[in-house]
Structures are given as structure tokens and as C-alpha cells.
Design a protein around this motif. Sequence first.
Motif, PDB file in Angstrom:
ATOM      1  N   ALA A  88      10.350  -3.110   1.695  1.00 59.02           N
ATOM      2  CA  ALA A  88      10.222  -4.374   2.450  1.00 59.02           C
ATOM      3  C   ALA A  88       9.467  -4.117   3.762  1.00 59.02           C
ATOM      4  O   ALA A  88       8.563  -4.875   4.135  1.00 59.02           O
ATOM      5  N   ALA A  89       9.824  -3.020   4.435  1.00 58.58           N
ATOM      6  CA  ALA A  89       9.128  -2.670   5.686  1.00 58.58           C
ATOM      7  C   ALA A  89       7.679  -2.269   5.387  1.00 58.58           C
ATOM      8  O   ALA A  89       6.763  -2.604   6.153  1.00 58.58           O
ATOM      9  N   GLY A  90       7.466  -1.584   4.263  1.00 53.92           N
ATOM     10  CA  GLY A  90       6.110  -1.211   3.860  1.00 53.92           C
ATOM     11  C   GLY A  90       5.250  -2.431   3.572  1.00 53.92           C
ATOM     12  O   GLY A  90       4.048  -2.449   3.856  1.00 53.92           O
ATOM     13  N   GLY A  91       5.873  -3.466   3.025  1.00 57.37           N
ATOM     14  CA  GLY A  91       5.150  -4.715   2.754  1.00 57.37           C
ATOM     15  C   GLY A  91       4.687  -5.379   4.041  1.00 57.37           C
ATOM     16  O   GLY A  91       3.564  -5.889   4.126  1.00 57.37           O
ATOM     17  N   THR A  92       5.542  -5.363   5.039  1.00 54.38           N
ATOM     18  CA  THR A  92       5.151  -5.962   6.326  1.00 54.38           C
ATOM     19  C   THR A  92       4.046  -5.138   6.989  1.00 54.38           C
ATOM     20  O   THR A  92       3.091  -5.704   7.556  1.00 54.38           O
ATOM     21  N   LEU A  93       4.152  -3.819   6.897  1.00 59.50           N
ATOM     22  CA  LEU A  93       3.099  -2.976   7.468  1.00 59.50           C
ATOM     23  C   LEU A  93       1.770  -3.212   6.735  1.00 59.50           C
ATOM     24  O   LEU A  93       0.718  -3.387   7.382  1.00 59.50           O
ATOM     25  N   ALA A  94       1.815  -3.260   5.416  1.00 61.87           N
ATOM     26  CA  ALA A  94       0.587  -3.509   4.643  1.00 61.87           C
ATOM     27  C   ALA A  94       0.006  -4.885   4.988  1.00 61.87           C
ATOM     28  O   ALA A  94      -1.213  -5.049   5.126  1.00 61.87           O
ATOM     29  N   LEU A  97      -1.781  -4.746   8.293  1.00 65.30           N
ATOM     30  CA  LEU A  97      -3.115  -4.138   8.167  1.00 65.30           C
ATOM     31  C   LEU A  97      -4.090  -5.141   7.551  1.00 65.30           C
ATOM     32  O   LEU A  97      -5.243  -5.251   7.990  1.00 65.30           O
ATOM     33  N   ASP A  98      -3.620  -5.891   6.556  1.00 62.22           N
ATOM     34  CA  ASP A  98      -4.450  -6.950   5.958  1.00 62.22           C
ATOM     35  C   ASP A  98      -4.852  -7.966   7.029  1.00 62.22           C
ATOM     36  O   ASP A  98      -6.002  -8.418   7.080  1.00 62.22           O
ATOM     37  N   ALA A  99      -3.883  -8.343   7.853  1.00 64.44           N
ATOM     38  CA  ALA A  99      -4.145  -9.367   8.878  1.00 64.44           C
ATOM     39  C   ALA A  99      -5.234  -8.896   9.836  1.00 64.44           C
ATOM     40  O   ALA A  99      -6.127  -9.667  10.209  1.00 64.44           O
ATOM     41  N   LEU A 100      -5.177  -7.628  10.233  1.00 68.36           N
ATOM     42  CA  LEU A 100      -6.199  -7.131  11.165  1.00 68.36           C
ATOM     43  C   LEU A 100      -7.574  -7.126  10.509  1.00 68.36           C
ATOM     44  O   LEU A 100      -8.590  -7.309  11.176  1.00 68.36           O
ATOM     45  N   LYS A 101      -7.610  -6.917   9.183  1.00 65.11           N
ATOM     46  CA  LYS A 101      -8.891  -6.895   8.465  1.00 65.11           C
ATOM     47  C   LYS A 101      -9.401  -8.283   8.130  1.00 65.11           C
ATOM     48  O   LYS A 101     -10.581  -8.576   8.278  1.00 65.11           O
ATOM     49  N   THR A 102      -8.489  -9.132   7.641  1.00 63.07           N
ATOM     50  CA  THR A 102      -8.946 -10.412   7.072  1.00 63.07           C
ATOM     51  C   THR A 102      -8.476 -11.640   7.853  1.00 63.07           C
ATOM     52  O   THR A 102      -8.900 -12.748   7.562  1.00 63.07           O
ATOM     53  N   GLY A 103      -7.553 -11.449   8.786  1.00 62.76           N
ATOM     54  CA  GLY A 103      -7.036 -12.588   9.541  1.00 62.76           C
ATOM     55  C   GLY A 103      -5.677 -13.074   9.070  1.00 62.76           C
ATOM     56  O   GLY A 103      -4.977 -13.778   9.806  1.00 62.76           O
ATOM     57  N   LEU A 104      -5.284 -12.708   7.829  1.00 66.21           N
ATOM     58  CA  LEU A 104      -3.993 -13.174   7.319  1.00 66.21           C
ATOM     59  C   LEU A 104      -3.350 -12.105   6.438  1.00 66.21           C
ATOM     60  O   LEU A 104      -3.993 -11.559   5.544  1.00 66.21           O
ATOM     61  N   ALA A 130       8.999  -4.743  14.076  1.00 70.47           N
ATOM     62  CA  ALA A 130       8.897  -3.718  15.126  1.00 70.47           C
ATOM     63  C   ALA A 130       8.197  -2.470  14.587  1.00 70.47           C
ATOM     64  O   ALA A 130       7.315  -1.901  15.241  1.00 70.47           O
ATOM     65  N   VAL A 131       8.574  -2.067  13.375  1.00 66.92           N
ATOM     66  CA  VAL A 131       7.966  -0.867  12.774  1.00 66.92           C
ATOM     67  C   VAL A 131       6.450  -1.050  12.663  1.00 66.92           C
ATOM     68  O   VAL A 131       5.665  -0.168  13.006  1.00 66.92           O
ATOM     69  N   ALA A 132       6.029  -2.227  12.203  1.00 68.58           N
ATOM     70  CA  ALA A 132       4.592  -2.487  12.048  1.00 68.58           C
ATOM     71  C   ALA A 132       3.889  -2.447  13.408  1.00 68.58           C
ATOM     72  O   ALA A 132       2.801  -1.869  13.536  1.00 68.58           O
ATOM     73  N   ILE A 133       4.496  -3.041  14.415  1.00 73.14           N
ATOM     74  CA  ILE A 133       3.866  -3.069  15.748  1.00 73.14           C
ATOM     75  C   ILE A 133       3.715  -1.644  16.294  1.00 73.14           C
ATOM     76  O   ILE A 133       2.653  -1.268  16.801  1.00 73.14           O
ATOM     77  N   PHE A 134       4.772  -0.835  16.158  1.00 71.95           N
ATOM     78  CA  PHE A 134       4.698   0.551  16.651  1.00 71.95           C
ATOM     79  C   PHE A 134       3.603   1.329  15.908  1.00 71.95           C
ATOM     80  O   PHE A 134       2.867   2.104  16.502  1.00 71.95           O
ATOM     81  N   TRP A 135       3.501   1.104  14.615  1.00 74.20           N
ATOM     82  CA  TRP A 135       2.499   1.817  13.808  1.00 74.20           C
ATOM     83  C   TRP A 135       1.071   1.391  14.206  1.00 74.20           C
ATOM     84  O   TRP A 135       0.170   2.221  14.354  1.00 74.20           O
ATOM     85  N   LEU A 136       0.855   0.098  14.360  1.00 77.69           N
ATOM     86  CA  LEU A 136      -0.489  -0.391  14.717  1.00 77.69           C
ATOM     87  C   LEU A 136      -0.958   0.237  16.013  1.00 77.69           C
ATOM     88  O   LEU A 136      -2.121   0.596  16.169  1.00 77.69           O
ATOM     89  N   ARG A 137      -0.012   0.378  16.947  1.00 72.77           N
ATOM     90  CA  ARG A 137      -0.375   0.956  18.236  1.00 72.77           C
ATOM     91  C   ARG A 137      -0.617   2.454  18.151  1.00 72.77           C
ATOM     92  O   ARG A 137      -1.567   2.966  18.730  1.00 72.77           O
ATOM     93  N   ALA A 138       0.254   3.137  17.423  1.00 68.90           N
ATOM     94  CA  ALA A 138       0.170   4.607  17.396  1.00 68.90           C
ATOM     95  C   ALA A 138      -0.932   5.100  16.466  1.00 68.90           C
ATOM     96  O   ALA A 138      -1.542   6.138  16.724  1.00 68.90           O
ATOM     97  N   LYS A 139      -1.172   4.351  15.374  1.00 71.44           N
ATOM     98  CA  LYS A 139      -2.033   4.895  14.311  1.00 71.44           C
ATOM     99  C   LYS A 139      -3.309   4.108  14.054  1.00 71.44           C
ATOM    100  O   LYS A 139      -4.213   4.603  13.397  1.00 71.44           O
ATOM    101  N   GLU A 140      -3.359   2.877  14.487  1.00 68.37           N
ATOM    102  CA  GLU A 140      -4.510   2.044  14.127  1.00 68.37           C
ATOM    103  C   GLU A 140      -5.357   1.669  15.337  1.00 68.37           C
ATOM    104  O   GLU A 140      -6.278   0.854  15.222  1.00 68.37           O
ATOM    105  N   GLY A 141      -5.020   2.219  16.483  1.00 70.22           N
ATOM    106  CA  GLY A 141      -5.803   1.947  17.690  1.00 70.22           C
ATOM    107  C   GLY A 141      -5.690   0.516  18.185  1.00 70.22           C
ATOM    108  O   GLY A 141      -6.535   0.030  18.933  1.00 70.22           O
TER     109      GLY A 141
END
Length: 294
Positions: A88-94, A97-104, A130-141
Motif C-alpha cells: 500500500a505504501a509502495g503504491g503511494t510512492l509509485a 513518482l507518476d505525479a511528478l512525471k505526468t501530473g497525476l 509521509a513515506v513518499a514525501i521523505f523519499w521524494l526529498r531524499a532520493k528524487e531531488g
Amino acid sequence: MRAYTTAHLSLPLPEGHPFPLYKYGGVAEALKGLLPVLPAPEVPREALFLAHEASYLEKLFGEGLSREESLRLGLPFSQALLRRALHAAGGTLAAALDALKTGLGLNLSGGTHHAFPGRAEGYSLFNDVAVAIFWLRAKEGFSGRVLVVDLDAHQGNGTAFFFREDPSVFTLSLHGERNYPLKKEKSDLDVGLPDGTGDEAYLWALEGALEKARAFRPDLVFYNAGVDVLKGDRFGRLALSPEGVRRRDERVFRFVKALGAPLVVVMGGGYNRDPRLTVEAHAATYRLALSSLA
Ligand SMILES: [Zn+2]
């Protein structure tokens, strides 16, 4: 465009348990013809360690939760439960990442907003947003401002706590004031509604809240689209009609579109006495997100 689901992962529950397992498959099924619905990937352990306390994670992956901790979670701890929460957390993270690429980005799961850095409660093992936000900052710039619009009927207490001292994340929670959790945390903006709040009063409150959130000028928005605001929900205590929920979602999507920020939609709660209402309301949210923003 695609969406993620945990519907393929089984979760044994005691007879009569109120957790609405049926809705994950139901929503995935309802959306199948519209877009690819993929099995949610497992979240990297590293992502969990960025957000949650190491001692908590080590316990989860070691001996598991105690009986008392399971009671607080509201679900019996099992390896199946842990596995499902990882996906479930992996789905939100994925989806993020989709949102940053495509907008949604769309996760047909997640929104487990009652999880704290060091403890589980209210059906929430990991705080996926929260997990997704921390990852975007630490790993996705990613270094932008993040808005969490939490319209589940229950306060996003875990999320509020995660970001209580973080000026780059604005947490907005619109919820039933007398709903679980009894002890509320402090979000950046909390709107507590009386029991039985209906469409017009709800939409009026939402309008004011979004107006305040607009001033934050977010670069990314997470939307917890819980449908436990519907009349007849077992836990929600509010009284929106299906049309009221549609107008709520429409308002949020219009707001996001005007901002021009990418959006991640997570599922949140929904426990209607009529299971079809829950499934249909969740599915309608995702359909509207697609037609408004994709
Ligand atoms: Zn809820």
C-alpha cells in the motif's frame, strides 16, 4: 496514466471484522476499463527508514506488534498484514513518482494517515504519504512545498504529527470533530465539523479551507479522498450525499488544476453500511480525477 492496487494481496481477518477488504477489489474492478490497474510495488525498506523510527520498524520486521499494539491498530498483526501495508505504501510512492512525471498519480489504496513515526494506530501501519514525501526529498531531488489535503472523515493525526515542525509541508484536515481520534494533533489547518454535517455546510467549510491553503503555493498536492464522509458510514458521523462527495472531489480537482501542481490521490477510509456505496464513491473519485486532470 495508471493506478496501483493491493487487491491481489490477501488479508485474513476475524469473522465480522469491520475492515472493508472488499472495496479494494471492487474499486480496481470498477476502473479496469479506464486505465491500467497494476499491482502496487513493495515500498523500499529504505523509504520506511527515512520516515519512521528505526525501533518501530525493527519491531515490525522482528517480533511484530504486541497484542496491545494490535488493539490500537484495530487489526490483528500478521505477516499478511505487514506485506499488504508494504505494498500500500509502495503504491503511494509509485503514484507520487507518476505525479511528478505526468501530473497525476493514483493509488487505489493508502491514505493510512493515523500512523505515527513510532507507532501504529487506526488501521495504519505506515504513513504512506509521509513515506513518499521523505523519499521524494531524499532520493528524487524534490525540494518543493507539499500540501496534504486530507478530507477523510477522521483527522490525519499521524500526518499532522510527522510534519508539525516542517514549514515546507502544509497539512489540511477537514474531519468530524467528535470522530476518532479523540485526541487530535495540530495540523497546519484543522476544520472540525459537527456530527451529521451535510453537503452544503461541508462544501462551505471546504471552500474556506482551500482558500487558506492556496496562499501556501504548493508544488505538489496529496489528496486523501476518504469517502467515510458519506451518510450511513459506520465510523464517519458525517452525512454527505454521493452528489456531495462528487462536488467535494470536483472542488479539490479544480483547485489543484488552478495551482498547476501535480496531484497524488490516495484512497483513505470508507465503511458505509451499504458496501456498494463505498465502492462506487471511491471509484467516482478516481474517474473524476482522470477526466479532470489526466
Ligand atoms: Zn477515516
